[in-house]
Design a protein around this motif. Structure first.
Motif, short mmCIF file in Angstrom:
data_model
loop_
_atom_site.label_atom_id
_atom_site.label_comp_id
_atom_site.label_asym_id
_atom_site.label_seq_id
_atom_site.Cartn_x
_atom_site.Cartn_y
_atom_site.Cartn_z
N LYS A 134 -26.37 77.82 -15.50
CA LYS A 134 -25.62 76.66 -16.01
C LYS A 134 -25.25 76.86 -17.47
O LYS A 134 -24.13 76.54 -17.89
CB LYS A 134 -26.46 75.39 -15.84
CG LYS A 134 -26.62 74.91 -14.42
CD LYS A 134 -27.48 73.66 -14.36
CE LYS A 134 -27.70 73.21 -12.93
NZ LYS A 134 -28.55 71.98 -12.84
N VAL A 135 -26.18 77.38 -18.26
CA VAL A 135 -25.91 77.61 -19.67
C VAL A 135 -24.83 78.68 -19.85
O VAL A 135 -23.95 78.55 -20.71
CB VAL A 135 -27.20 78.03 -20.41
CG1 VAL A 135 -26.90 78.45 -21.84
CG2 VAL A 135 -28.20 76.88 -20.40
N ALA A 136 -24.89 79.71 -19.03
CA ALA A 136 -23.94 80.82 -19.17
C ALA A 136 -22.54 80.46 -18.68
O ALA A 136 -21.54 80.91 -19.25
CB ALA A 136 -24.46 82.05 -18.41
N THR A 137 -22.46 79.65 -17.63
CA THR A 137 -21.16 79.36 -17.03
C THR A 137 -20.62 77.98 -17.39
O THR A 137 -19.41 77.76 -17.33
CB THR A 137 -21.25 79.46 -15.49
OG1 THR A 137 -22.18 78.47 -15.00
CG2 THR A 137 -21.72 80.84 -15.08
N GLY A 138 -21.50 77.05 -17.70
CA GLY A 138 -21.07 75.69 -17.96
C GLY A 138 -20.80 74.88 -16.71
O GLY A 138 -20.44 73.70 -16.79
N TYR A 139 -20.97 75.48 -15.55
CA TYR A 139 -20.75 74.78 -14.27
C TYR A 139 -22.01 74.02 -13.87
O TYR A 139 -23.11 74.57 -13.90
CB TYR A 139 -20.37 75.77 -13.18
CG TYR A 139 -20.27 75.16 -11.80
CD1 TYR A 139 -19.18 74.35 -11.46
CD2 TYR A 139 -21.26 75.39 -10.85
CE1 TYR A 139 -19.08 73.79 -10.21
CE2 TYR A 139 -21.16 74.83 -9.58
CZ TYR A 139 -20.08 74.03 -9.26
OH TYR A 139 -19.99 73.47 -8.01
N THR A 140 -21.86 72.76 -13.47
CA THR A 140 -23.02 71.94 -13.10
C THR A 140 -22.78 71.22 -11.78
O THR A 140 -23.29 70.12 -11.57
CB THR A 140 -23.32 70.90 -14.19
OG1 THR A 140 -22.15 70.08 -14.41
CG2 THR A 140 -23.72 71.57 -15.49
N GLY A 141 -22.03 71.82 -10.87
CA GLY A 141 -21.68 71.17 -9.61
C GLY A 141 -22.79 71.21 -8.57
O GLY A 141 -23.93 71.64 -8.83
N GLY A 224 -26.30 62.46 -12.25
CA GLY A 224 -25.33 61.89 -11.32
C GLY A 224 -25.28 62.57 -9.97
O GLY A 224 -24.33 62.36 -9.22
N GLN A 225 -26.29 63.38 -9.64
CA GLN A 225 -26.31 64.10 -8.36
C GLN A 225 -27.48 63.65 -7.49
O GLN A 225 -28.05 64.46 -6.76
CB GLN A 225 -26.37 65.61 -8.60
CG GLN A 225 -25.12 66.18 -9.22
CD GLN A 225 -25.20 67.68 -9.41
OE1 GLN A 225 -26.26 68.31 -9.28
NE2 GLN A 225 -24.07 68.30 -9.72
N ASP A 226 -27.82 62.39 -7.55
CA ASP A 226 -28.92 61.89 -6.73
C ASP A 226 -28.58 61.99 -5.25
O ASP A 226 -27.48 61.63 -4.82
CB ASP A 226 -29.20 60.41 -7.06
CG ASP A 226 -30.23 60.27 -8.17
OD1 ASP A 226 -31.13 61.11 -8.25
OD2 ASP A 226 -30.12 59.30 -8.95
#
Length: 273
Positions: A134-141, A224-226
């Motif tokens: 997540k830190v390297a790509t910035g993607y949090t999906g 927000g991913q509950d």
């Protein structure tokens, strides 16, 4: 003198077995029965019965947060069960339809590792692994949750598929090869149809495990991913209401239906057996 017949040993004949078994069933199922009953309570109390009502089911169904969490749980479970079932099928083929080789036991251990290691350990490991990505790509999906669930569900899908394949006779596959069928044709026309009940059972078991998972989801999810289980956990931290009982009962009903189908499929004998 006729030889005395010995009665076969049965654990049910041991002194005290029946009361101990009944006590275990009571301790296991009484809380579940109470939860289901109080999901139909017309009042807000979870300890005082105030009358029969379906109000809390209607409230849960109209709750937008519950709707979003349910949809998210189903999407994750469907993708995770699909990915884990494909990987488990390939692993089952590689460990049951090949000659014996060194390291097979090690492969069994590695595939079943999530079953033996405490889930909290797997969750922490996945948290560290995906946090760096997540830190390297910035993607949090949702892809992280899907992959985490899929990795955890592989052994649950693998076990029924492997059991199915170990119970399958290789006569039909050998006959197909003798009739000049290519390996792919023999797999598609013979092996895969015989494997189908085991694959379906493994997919359903993986789906249930993913749908009900809390620990891994709680560690890996972003804001927000509950999912439905983590939403219910958050609600329980605030206050216990019959709405949570209604959601739990609905989830329990779905789980029972899927597990019933799982046992029916795994209980079916192979036609080549």
């Amino acid at each position: 003198m006729a030889k005395a017949r010995t009665r076969p040993f049965s654990v049910r004949h041991l002194p005290g077995f029946t009361p101990v078994a009944l006590l275990c069933f009571a301790l296991l199922y009484t809380p579940i029965i109470i939860m289901v009953l109080y999901s139909f309570n017309s009042g807000q109390s979870v300890a005082l019965w105030e009358g029969f009502s379906l109000e809390w089911y209607a409230i849960a169904a109209q709750n937008e947060t519950v709707q979003e969490a349910t949809l998210r749980s189903l999407v994750i479970a469907l993708w995770a069960s699909g990915i884990s079932t494909v990987l488990a099928t390939l692993a089952a083929l590689g460990t049951t339809r090949t000659r014996n080789f060194k390291g097979r036991t090690f492969i069994y251990v590695m595939i079943n590792q999530p079953l033996m290691v405490p889930e909290i350990v797997t969750a922490v490991a996945l948290l560290i692994f995906f946090a760096s990505i997540k830190v390297a790509t910035g993607y949090t999906g949702l892809a992280y949750l899907i992959l985490a669930h899929a990795a955890f569900c592989v052994p649950f899908a693998y076990l029924p598929i492997r059991a199915r394949m170990e119970g399958m006779d290789t006569v039909l596959e050998t006959a197909a090869a003798d009739l000049y069928a290519t390996p792919w044709m023999a797999f598609r026309r013979v092996t895969l149809p015989l494997m189908a009940p085991g694959i379906a059972a493994g997919a359903m078991l993986a789906f249930v495990v993913s749908l009900d998972d809390v620990i891994i989801t709680e560690f890996v999810k972003s804001a927000g991913q509950d999912t439905l289980p983590t939403y219910m956990l958050g609600q329980l931290r605030r206050a216990v209401t019959p709405e949570v009982n209604a959601i739990s009962t609905a989830l329990l009903g779905l789980t029972v239906l899927l597990l019933t189908a799982f046992f029916l499929l795994t209980g079916r004998k192979s036609p080549a057996g």
